[in-house]
Design a protein around this motif. Sequence first.
Motif, PDB file in Angstrom:
ATOM      1  N   ASN A 163       0.833  -1.203   0.000  1.00  0.00           N
ATOM      2  CA  ASN A 163       0.000   0.000   0.000  1.00  0.00           C
ATOM      3  C   ASN A 163       0.867   1.251   0.000  1.00  0.00           C
ATOM      4  O   ASN A 163       0.566   2.233  -0.679  1.00  0.00           O
ATOM      5  CB  ASN A 163      -0.922   0.009   1.230  1.00  0.00           C
ATOM      6  N   LYS A 164       1.970   1.194   0.749  1.00  0.00           N
ATOM      7  CA  LYS A 164       2.897   2.332   0.787  1.00  0.00           C
ATOM      8  C   LYS A 164       3.581   2.502  -0.563  1.00  0.00           C
ATOM      9  O   LYS A 164       3.808   3.626  -1.021  1.00  0.00           O
ATOM     10  CB  LYS A 164       3.929   2.114   1.891  1.00  0.00           C
ATOM     11  N   LEU A 165       3.918   1.383  -1.207  1.00  0.00           N
ATOM     12  CA  LEU A 165       4.542   1.452  -2.529  1.00  0.00           C
ATOM     13  C   LEU A 165       3.603   2.083  -3.551  1.00  0.00           C
ATOM     14  O   LEU A 165       4.016   2.926  -4.362  1.00  0.00           O
ATOM     15  CB  LEU A 165       4.935   0.037  -2.986  1.00  0.00           C
ATOM     16  N   ILE A 166       2.341   1.693  -3.507  1.00  0.00           N
ATOM     17  CA  ILE A 166       1.361   2.264  -4.440  1.00  0.00           C
ATOM     18  C   ILE A 166       1.158   3.747  -4.143  1.00  0.00           C
ATOM     19  O   ILE A 166       1.058   4.570  -5.056  1.00  0.00           O
ATOM     20  CB  ILE A 166       0.032   1.493  -4.351  1.00  0.00           C
ATOM     21  N   GLY A 167       1.122   4.087  -2.863  1.00  0.00           N
ATOM     22  CA  GLY A 167       1.032   5.486  -2.452  1.00  0.00           C
ATOM     23  C   GLY A 167      -0.343   6.083  -2.656  1.00  0.00           C
ATOM     24  O   GLY A 167      -1.333   5.393  -2.955  1.00  0.00           O
ATOM     25  N   THR A 201       3.274  -9.172  -8.484  1.00  0.00           N
ATOM     26  CA  THR A 201       2.809  -9.111  -9.870  1.00  0.00           C
ATOM     27  C   THR A 201       1.792  -7.990 -10.054  1.00  0.00           C
ATOM     28  O   THR A 201       1.835  -7.251 -11.050  1.00  0.00           O
ATOM     29  CB  THR A 201       2.194 -10.456 -10.283  1.00  0.00           C
ATOM     30  N   PHE A 202       0.883  -7.834  -9.109  1.00  0.00           N
ATOM     31  CA  PHE A 202      -0.134  -6.789  -9.204  1.00  0.00           C
ATOM     32  C   PHE A 202       0.510  -5.408  -9.313  1.00  0.00           C
ATOM     33  O   PHE A 202       0.143  -4.603 -10.178  1.00  0.00           O
ATOM     34  CB  PHE A 202      -1.063  -6.837  -7.986  1.00  0.00           C
ATOM     35  N   THR A 203       1.503  -5.119  -8.470  1.00  0.00           N
ATOM     36  CA  THR A 203       2.118  -3.790  -8.498  1.00  0.00           C
ATOM     37  C   THR A 203       2.942  -3.578  -9.770  1.00  0.00           C
ATOM     38  O   THR A 203       3.122  -2.433 -10.196  1.00  0.00           O
ATOM     39  CB  THR A 203       3.003  -3.568  -7.258  1.00  0.00           C
ATOM     40  N   GLN A 204       3.421  -4.651 -10.382  1.00  0.00           N
ATOM     41  CA  GLN A 204       4.154  -4.494 -11.640  1.00  0.00           C
ATOM     42  C   GLN A 204       3.243  -4.033 -12.776  1.00  0.00           C
ATOM     43  O   GLN A 204       3.716  -3.485 -13.771  1.00  0.00           O
ATOM     44  CB  GLN A 204       4.837  -5.812 -12.020  1.00  0.00           C
ATOM     45  N   LEU A 205       1.963  -4.260 -12.637  1.00  0.00           N
ATOM     46  CA  LEU A 205       1.003  -3.866 -13.673  1.00  0.00           C
ATOM     47  C   LEU A 205       0.604  -2.398 -13.580  1.00  0.00           C
ATOM     48  O   LEU A 205      -0.042  -1.870 -14.480  1.00  0.00           O
ATOM     49  CB  LEU A 205      -0.264  -4.729 -13.560  1.00  0.00           C
ATOM     50  N   LEU A 206       0.978  -1.740 -12.475  1.00  0.00           N
ATOM     51  CA  LEU A 206       0.510  -0.382 -12.227  1.00  0.00           C
ATOM     52  C   LEU A 206       1.479   0.660 -12.762  1.00  0.00           C
ATOM     53  O   LEU A 206       2.692   0.455 -12.781  1.00  0.00           O
ATOM     54  CB  LEU A 206       0.312  -0.166 -10.721  1.00  0.00           C
ATOM     55  N   GLU A 207       0.915   1.788 -13.198  1.00  0.00           N
ATOM     56  CA  GLU A 207       1.713   2.915 -13.661  1.00  0.00           C
ATOM     57  C   GLU A 207       1.229   4.180 -12.968  1.00  0.00           C
ATOM     58  O   GLU A 207       0.032   4.340 -12.720  1.00  0.00           O
ATOM     59  CB  GLU A 207       1.600   3.081 -15.173  1.00  0.00           C
ATOM     60  N   SER A 231      -2.770   3.783 -12.412  1.00  0.00           N
ATOM     61  CA  SER A 231      -3.680   3.064 -13.293  1.00  0.00           C
ATOM     62  C   SER A 231      -3.077   1.749 -13.766  1.00  0.00           C
ATOM     63  O   SER A 231      -1.872   1.521 -13.683  1.00  0.00           O
ATOM     64  CB  SER A 231      -4.032   3.932 -14.508  1.00  0.00           C
ATOM     65  N   CYS A 232      -3.953   0.891 -14.269  1.00  0.00           N
ATOM     66  CA  CYS A 232      -3.549  -0.355 -14.920  1.00  0.00           C
ATOM     67  C   CYS A 232      -4.011  -0.288 -16.365  1.00  0.00           C
ATOM     68  O   CYS A 232      -5.215  -0.179 -16.626  1.00  0.00           O
ATOM     69  CB  CYS A 232      -4.164  -1.563 -14.206  1.00  0.00           C
ATOM     70  N   PRO A 248      12.274 -10.208  -3.775  1.00  0.00           N
ATOM     71  CA  PRO A 248      10.899 -10.450  -4.247  1.00  0.00           C
ATOM     72  C   PRO A 248      10.580  -9.826  -5.587  1.00  0.00           C
ATOM     73  O   PRO A 248       9.662 -10.277  -6.279  1.00  0.00           O
ATOM     74  CB  PRO A 248      10.038  -9.829  -3.125  1.00  0.00           C
ATOM     75  N   ILE A 249      11.313  -8.785  -5.980  1.00  0.00           N
ATOM     76  CA  ILE A 249      11.050  -8.133  -7.265  1.00  0.00           C
ATOM     77  C   ILE A 249      11.191  -9.130  -8.408  1.00  0.00           C
ATOM     78  O   ILE A 249      10.430  -9.103  -9.383  1.00  0.00           O
ATOM     79  CB  ILE A 249      12.002  -6.937  -7.462  1.00  0.00           C
ATOM     80  N   SER A 250      12.166 -10.029  -8.307  1.00  0.00           N
ATOM     81  CA  SER A 250      12.346 -11.085  -9.306  1.00  0.00           C
ATOM     82  C   SER A 250      11.795 -12.419  -8.824  1.00  0.00           C
ATOM     83  O   SER A 250      12.073 -13.454  -9.425  1.00  0.00           O
ATOM     84  CB  SER A 250      13.846 -11.230  -9.648  1.00  0.00           C
TER      85      SER A 250
END
Length: 330
Positions: A62-66, A123-129, A164-165, A205-207
Amino acid sequence: MFIFPAILVISWTVCAQSMTYPLWPLPKEVSLGNSTLVLDKEFKLIQTSSSLLLDRAIGRYNKLIGDTSGEGSISECSIDAMDISEDTLTLGVDESYALSITSDGSCNINANTIWGALRGLETFTQLLERSETSTVNDTNNMKYKINISPIPSGDSTKVQSTVSCRYTPVLINDSARFTHRGVMIDTSRHYLPISSILRIIDSLPISKFNVLHWHTVDAQSFPLSLPSAPELVKGAYTPGMIYTTTDLSTINSYALDRGVRIVYEVDVPGHAASWTAGYPQIMADCFVKYSYNINDFALNPTMNETYDTVNKVLTDIVSATGAQYMHIGK
């Protein structure tokens, strides 16, 4: 001699296959659309189970998404893990997960274990921009929007951030191809401060790596301060370049929170020069002179004290970390 070219071919193939996807590593099964959905300003990751470890992970992501502004279609993403046991992080653990984001903004991550849920969150956060705009007043008090990246420190411009995704609908089913996916560090030959080890763990975890092979003790230094064999730490580079059992426990818990298992390596009976400072009596007295190669020092396998000392070392590490596997080098 054919290994290196083979690695290049495999790496190129994987990259070529994954160029159209914002995901690394490429999931086992993935289907992405081309519609864009925005995260709502009240967006939250929530879990339907009751895992404290998953709670902490959700807090990090949640903090990463901000913060995000505006009205969006994705108001939450639910994470469900059937097995929330934390003692299941072992070789061969089930890390599979399913991630779906529908066209109307429904988002779900389902996994058999909390470790699979962690992989799904990544994976979910990798889809976000993220896109950022700012509202600025010009000399005529006319408001206009500009893209900013980044805002200078002290700027009074108000930032509005949209997350967004761009790939909905999303349907991913993923599982580990390899049960052991790791990185090795060697703190005997090159001491690393605890902060550096924690940063390395953060990167795994990133990879979707799940193992940190920690080459802790070798010929060059013995950086562990152990209660059952307190003299061994004399073999450290300096008194400031050591790890206590409390340090081991702290680092191990930090790794566990991120789905990373630590494999500790203590080399015996060879590569044992660092043991001489604390316990010279258990060293082998060989005819071969050691001076020309530090790696030739070895423990004496004919003495009961040798086995007693090695047992104390391994027992202290296991007691501090709960390690299920150890590497004893050579």
